[in-house]
Every structure is written in structure tokens, then in C-alpha cells.
Design an enzyme around this catalytic site. Sequence first.
Site: not given
Length: 266
Positions: A51, A187, A73
Site C-alpha cells: 500500500d 480516515m 489505497k
Amino acid sequence: MPFQSLDAAVFDFPEFPPGEVWLAGAGPGDPRLLTLLALHALRTADVIIHDALVDERILTLIRPDATLTLAGKRGGQPSAKQGDINQRLIDLARDNKRVLRLKGGDPFVFGRGGEEALALVDAGVPFRVIPGVTAGLSGLALAGIPATTRDTNHAVILASGHRAVDSGAIADWIRLAQTGQPIVMYMAISNLPGIVAAFLDAGMASETPVAIVCSATTRDERVLETRLGDVVKDAFDGEICAPAIVVVGATAGLRSQFLKTMVRWQ
């Protein structure tokens, strides 16, 4: 017991056979927080699919003849579709490769590792899991914010703030706020205004401590300490951006006390 260097120490590391996929966590950022088992996988794998949040210094630990593939991502940026990543893992394993799927943090804590594991199960591909140090706990701890103390909380909530703030999601945030326990959010920056509004609607006090740790454990780390009623404005004024961990609750207010004598890693 006589001293042994790390390279000379004898550990019972498992063989990484061709045709297997290992789902591994690379930790929150600082390469020194990589586990020994993850290091073993890096030195053994034929193909590493990683990632964007995996530190570049970690990627220098691979075998010279191994192949690196970026799976993206990053929130709000173009990235590989999850279904394509799943199929890539399956195809490489069926091609008799030793496949390492390397993720920031822990693969099973908001890392989509569970989805990839289920895809491998459906395809009949053997896999192993290497847990990683998740940023939601380690990033806060290294910034001087504990997950729990006996005087503040008997539980801690890990939540993803990535969901759109629709009516169902708002109801979820309200229920989480009503538990009275600290909430650690991954997030959450893009949806922070809606989440904060839901917390306030749930009756959470505007004076509730909040901390945001950006780029945790890296050279670019920044920490914002504020309170719930001010966090949206303060985050905007401070140009706070992802990747970031947001903690709301009593433990966020302990940082100033910790930093009186806490020596931080450099």
C-alpha cells in the site's frame, strides 16, 4: 545467555513456500516498528504488493530480485480496485510465487485484509497472517496519548471515519458517542465536520478533549490538541490532512501531562 546480534539470533521462522500469500502489517510508519516476522517475509517473498502508506525505507529490505507492486489505497486519490488486488494475489499464488501483501498498520484493522483473506479462501489459496502495529494505538501512544487508563475509561472504540455521513452513519456516530468511551478514528479527516456534529447532537460536551496525530511515527508527524467544539476550525486552520488518527475522549487530554517527562523517539 551469551549476546547474539539480531542477524545471528536463532528464531523459528516458518518457511515461505511458493504458492502462498502472506498478509502482513508494516506498522504505523517508523520502520523500527516492523515485526521480526514481517521482516522475515520481506526477505523471503518473490513479489511484494504494498500500500501507499508503507514507508519507503521498509521497501528497501526486500530481496534484490523480488518484485515490488504498488496497490495504492490513499484516501481521495486514484487507487487500485479491491477486486483487482484480490485477483492479482490469486493469480500470483497460482503462478507459484511467494506473495507478500504488505499493508500499513495491521492488515485486519481497517486494512481490507479480511476481504483479501476471504477472496483467497474462495479461490483455495493458502495464506498466513502477520499482525502489524496498528496506528490507531501505537501512533497515539508514541505521541503521548494512552488508549486506556484506569481513571478515564474501561473500553476504547476503534472506528473508521471513511464512510459517507449519511443518515445511517450519523446514527452510528451518535450511538458511539453515547457510550462515553474514547473513540479512535481512522480516515476521518474528510468527514470530520459531520462526525463532530453527530457527537455534539448526541450530547457529547463541546469541551471534550480531542487530539489529531498526522503522519504518526514519521518525520512529518504533527499533533493537534484541541476540544470537540473547536476541532473542525482548528483542523482547517492548521491545514491538517490525511493520513491522520483522531481521538475523542478523556485520554486525549492526558498528553500535556505525559509530555512533562516523556522522552519521545527520534
